[in-house]
Design a protein around this motif. Structure first.
Motif, PDB file in Angstrom:
ATOM      1  N   ALA A   1      29.627   0.050 121.011  1.00 18.46           N
ATOM      2  CA  ALA A   1      28.403   1.267 119.129  1.00 18.46           C
ATOM      3  C   ALA A   1      29.405   0.154 118.657  1.00 18.46           C
ATOM      4  O   ALA A   1      30.431  -0.274 117.832  1.00 18.46           O
ATOM      5  N   VAL A   2      27.847  -0.775 117.905  1.00 19.71           N
ATOM      6  CA  VAL A   2      28.077  -1.880 116.627  1.00 19.71           C
ATOM      7  C   VAL A   2      27.418  -1.462 115.857  1.00 19.71           C
ATOM      8  O   VAL A   2      26.384  -1.232 115.946  1.00 19.71           O
ATOM      9  N   GLY A   3      27.962  -0.829 114.642  1.00 19.90           N
ATOM     10  CA  GLY A   3      27.532  -1.021 113.374  1.00 19.90           C
ATOM     11  C   GLY A   3      26.693  -2.208 112.742  1.00 19.90           C
ATOM     12  O   GLY A   3      28.397  -2.899 112.896  1.00 19.90           O
ATOM     13  N   LEU A   4      25.686  -1.863 112.138  1.00 17.53           N
ATOM     14  CA  LEU A   4      25.111  -4.035 111.412  1.00 17.53           C
ATOM     15  C   LEU A   4      24.589  -2.882 109.561  1.00 17.53           C
ATOM     16  O   LEU A   4      23.897  -1.854 109.824  1.00 17.53           O
ATOM     17  N   LEU A   5      25.156  -3.531 108.804  1.00 17.54           N
ATOM     18  CA  LEU A   5      25.237  -3.698 107.305  1.00 17.54           C
ATOM     19  C   LEU A   5      24.287  -5.071 107.136  1.00 17.54           C
ATOM     20  O   LEU A   5      25.206  -5.728 106.955  1.00 17.54           O
ATOM     21  N   LEU A   6      23.202  -4.494 106.466  1.00 17.52           N
ATOM     22  CA  LEU A   6      22.115  -5.599 106.080  1.00 17.52           C
ATOM     23  C   LEU A   6      22.017  -5.949 104.579  1.00 17.52           C
ATOM     24  O   LEU A   6      21.625  -4.801 104.193  1.00 17.52           O
ATOM     25  N   PRO A   7      22.258  -6.449 103.432  1.00 20.01           N
ATOM     26  CA  PRO A   7      21.665  -6.654 102.228  1.00 20.01           C
ATOM     27  C   PRO A   7      20.427  -6.059 101.983  1.00 20.01           C
ATOM     28  O   PRO A   7      19.697  -6.626 101.051  1.00 20.01           O
ATOM     29  N   GLY A   8      19.623  -6.663 103.100  1.00 19.80           N
ATOM     30  CA  GLY A   8      18.178  -6.689 102.182  1.00 19.80           C
ATOM     31  C   GLY A   8      17.264  -6.650 103.993  1.00 19.80           C
ATOM     32  O   GLY A   8      18.168  -6.761 105.505  1.00 19.80           O
ATOM     33  N   GLY A   9      16.257  -5.753 103.774  1.00 14.51           N
ATOM     34  CA  GLY A   9      15.783  -6.214 104.985  1.00 14.51           C
ATOM     35  C   GLY A   9      14.153  -6.346 104.215  1.00 14.51           C
ATOM     36  O   GLY A   9      13.464  -6.871 103.647  1.00 14.51           O
ATOM     37  N   GLY A  10      13.109  -6.243 105.331  1.00 10.24           N
ATOM     38  CA  GLY A  10      11.366  -6.908 104.843  1.00 10.24           C
ATOM     39  C   GLY A  10      11.289  -8.054 104.516  1.00 10.24           C
ATOM     40  O   GLY A  10      11.463  -8.854 105.886  1.00 10.24           O
ATOM     41  N   ALA A  11      11.639  -8.386 103.669  1.00 16.24           N
ATOM     42  CA  ALA A  11      10.150  -9.939 103.475  1.00 16.24           C
ATOM     43  C   ALA A  11      12.375 -10.766 103.005  1.00 16.24           C
ATOM     44  O   ALA A  11      11.789 -11.773 102.449  1.00 16.24           O
ATOM     45  N   SER A  12      13.304  -9.637 102.823  1.00 17.09           N
ATOM     46  CA  SER A  12      14.745 -10.990 102.444  1.00 17.09           C
ATOM     47  C   SER A  12      14.213 -11.961 103.592  1.00 17.09           C
ATOM     48  O   SER A  12      14.049 -11.581 105.010  1.00 17.09           O
ATOM     49  N   ARG A  13      15.615 -12.524 103.731  1.00 17.19           N
ATOM     50  CA  ARG A  13      15.783 -13.775 104.785  1.00 17.19           C
ATOM     51  C   ARG A  13      16.437 -12.845 105.302  1.00 17.19           C
ATOM     52  O   ARG A  13      16.715 -13.303 106.327  1.00 17.19           O
ATOM     53  N   PHE A  14      17.502 -11.626 105.304  1.00 15.53           N
ATOM     54  CA  PHE A  14      18.117 -10.867 106.211  1.00 15.53           C
ATOM     55  C   PHE A  14      16.779 -10.127 107.111  1.00 15.53           C
ATOM     56  O   PHE A  14      17.395 -10.102 108.399  1.00 15.53           O
ATOM     57  N   GLY A  15      16.057  -9.572 106.466  1.00 12.57           N
ATOM     58  CA  GLY A  15      14.517  -9.053 107.470  1.00 12.57           C
ATOM     59  C   GLY A  15      14.174 -10.509 108.069  1.00 12.57           C
ATOM     60  O   GLY A  15      13.359  -9.770 109.360  1.00 12.57           O
ATOM     61  N   GLN A  16      13.632 -11.176 107.782  1.00 11.75           N
ATOM     62  CA  GLN A  16      12.780 -12.110 107.940  1.00 11.75           C
ATOM     63  C   GLN A  16      13.684 -12.735 109.917  1.00 11.75           C
ATOM     64  O   GLN A  16      13.039 -13.249 110.565  1.00 11.75           O
ATOM     65  N   PHE A  17      14.815 -13.343 109.304  1.00 11.79           N
ATOM     66  CA  PHE A  17      15.582 -14.597 110.218  1.00 11.79           C
ATOM     67  C   PHE A  17      17.022 -12.979 110.762  1.00 11.79           C
ATOM     68  O   PHE A  17      17.010 -13.484 111.864  1.00 11.79           O
ATOM     69  N   ASP A  18      16.962 -12.909 110.236  1.00  8.52           N
ATOM     70  CA  ASP A  18      19.085 -12.949 110.417  1.00  8.52           C
ATOM     71  C   ASP A  18      18.897 -11.040 111.141  1.00  8.52           C
ATOM     72  O   ASP A  18      19.382 -11.183 112.572  1.00  8.52           O
ATOM     73  N   ARG A  19      18.306 -10.546 111.045  1.00  7.86           N
ATOM     74  CA  ARG A  19      18.091  -9.294 111.502  1.00  7.86           C
ATOM     75  C   ARG A  19      17.384  -9.693 113.444  1.00  7.86           C
ATOM     76  O   ARG A  19      18.126  -8.607 113.812  1.00  7.86           O
ATOM     77  N   PRO A  20      16.213 -10.009 113.568  1.00 11.08           N
ATOM     78  CA  PRO A  20      15.482  -9.827 114.823  1.00 11.08           C
ATOM     79  C   PRO A  20      16.239 -11.505 115.110  1.00 11.08           C
ATOM     80  O   PRO A  20      16.304 -11.055 117.113  1.00 11.08           O
ATOM     81  N   LEU A  21      17.061 -12.360 115.017  1.00 10.71           N
ATOM     82  CA  LEU A  21      18.425 -13.006 115.760  1.00 10.71           C
ATOM     83  C   LEU A  21      18.826 -12.240 116.350  1.00 10.71           C
ATOM     84  O   LEU A  21      19.354 -12.481 117.285  1.00 10.71           O
TER      85      LEU A  21
END
Length: 374
Positions: free
Chosen positions: A49-69
């Motif tokens: 199990a790998v936990g993932l914490l990002l500082p933003g979702g949706g329209a943020s860079r992390f939501g648009q690019f990092d998460r799907p990648l």
């Protein structure tokens, strides 16, 4: 030799302001099929199990690019694993609660893009005590971090400053600039700033005003830029070194609101679609494109290796020092300066955006002029 990450400013009273918060623990359930992924080793029997914490979702860079990648890389390593569930928030106190929730749930490894590395440090230490390795992603968290993946921040700052100097020289004006830096709570902001100052040092350029933008919030940059115009005079500002595209957009809005003409060249970072379109329109001079896929791949590869108890030496390319930990195995990736002349050969060529996305009907004329045709 490691690379010092700076000392983020303390954040006080934040936890007290968040008495109740909905904590979503992002857990990537990686089954035994992931064994051998990432570093090509063996092991990893049973569930990972790998936990993932990002500082933003949706329209943020992390939501648009990092998460799907990241989701894509997990799917490549483990096609039968559950879909990625992401914990994303812009609030550092909520992120700390999310991390503590993941520890309670017993994840095997964590990937964290820390909003406030200093505030998150006690929770990173708690993860370490629980035997959960932490991979710092994009931003170097404090505490016993086991791995780190990011882009070379000094290079980002150098690219911004070099491009700004070139733009000002082309206009025959290069006496005074404004620096719109990121948040002091983010060690990357200081890293970008140091890279820029290394280029500007020894030049004839004067830094008329320099701001550290609280929380990386565009509204704060807007207020600061209006203050700079009032203090310096719009006609005496020859360029603005904005640390990222959100701040660049706010700077340009402030310049437009104060009727500064012509607009001085403005830098950026992250290659946001809105920023690329501003470059086409001639409002923003450049942005820094950071190819996110290599970063996402390296972070997942490192996390899987650590979760399986394998070393990450074959993945890491160097070591980095944080304010609290030395010799962290790290991957520092290169970036690319994007101006109107190389949009097609960078963000379009790499599949980040299509010509149609960059060039909606309202920008067709400007795109034609820039050589951006379908």
């Amino acid at each position: 030799m490691g690379l010092g990450a700076g000392r983020p400013a303390a954040t006080r009273g934040v936890l007290a302001r968040v008495s109740t918060a909905v904590v979503v623990a992002g857990v990537l359930g990686l089954a035994g099929a992931c064994a051998g992924g990432g570093g090509g080793g063996e092991g990893g029997q049973g569930r990972l199990a790998v936990g993932l914490l990002l500082p933003g979702g949706g329209a943020s860079r992390f939501g648009q690019f990092d998460r799907p990648l990241i989701e894509q890389r997990v799917e490549e390593l483990c096609p039968r694993c559950p879909a990625v569930a992401v914990a994303a928030t812009p609030d550092p106190a909520v992120q700390r609660q999310q991390l503590e929730s993941m520890i309670t749930r017993g994840v095997d490894v964590l990937i964290i893009a820390a909003i406030d590395p200093k505030l998150l440090r006690p929770s990173v230490e708690a993860a370490h005590r629980a035997g959960i390795p932490v991979v710092a992603y994009d931003r170097l968290a404090q505490g016993p971090v086991a791995g780190y993946v990011t882009f070379d921040g000094a290079e980002v700052g150098r690219l911004q400053a070099e491009a700004l100097l070139q733009a000002m020289a082309a206009r025959g004006k290069g006496e005074q600039i404004v620096m719109m830096n990121g948040a002091t709570s983010d060690p990357n902001a200081g890293w970008f700033k140091e890279g820029s100052l290394a280029v500007l040092k020894g030049t004839a350029v004067k830094i008329g005003k320099s701001y550290d933008t609280v929380g990386w919030r565009p509204e704060n940059a807007f207020v600061n830029m209006r203050g700079a115009v009032a203090a310096l005079g719009g006609g005496s500002i020859d360029g603005v070194l904005a640390a990222n595209d959100s701040l660049a957009g706010a700077v340009i809005s402030a310049l437009n609101a104060t009727e500064v003409r012509p607009l001085p060249p403005v830098t950026g970072q992250d290659a946001d679609l809105a920023a690329v379109q501003r470059i086409v329109r001639g409002e923003q001079y450049m942005t820094v494109y950071k190819p996110f896929k290599p970063a996402a791949d390296a972070a997942v590869d490192m996390a899987v290796a650590l979760g399986q108890g394998r070393p990450v030496g074959s993945i890491a390319t160097r070591t980095v020092d944080s304010a609290t930990t030395e010799d962290i195995p790290s991957v520092l990736l290169p970036s690319v300066a994007v101006t109107v002349g190389n949009i097609k050969d960078t963000v379009v060529k790499d599949g980040m955006y299509t010509i149609d996305q960059v060039c909606p009907p309202r920008l067709r004329s400007a795109c034609d002029k820039a050589g951006l045709t379908g």
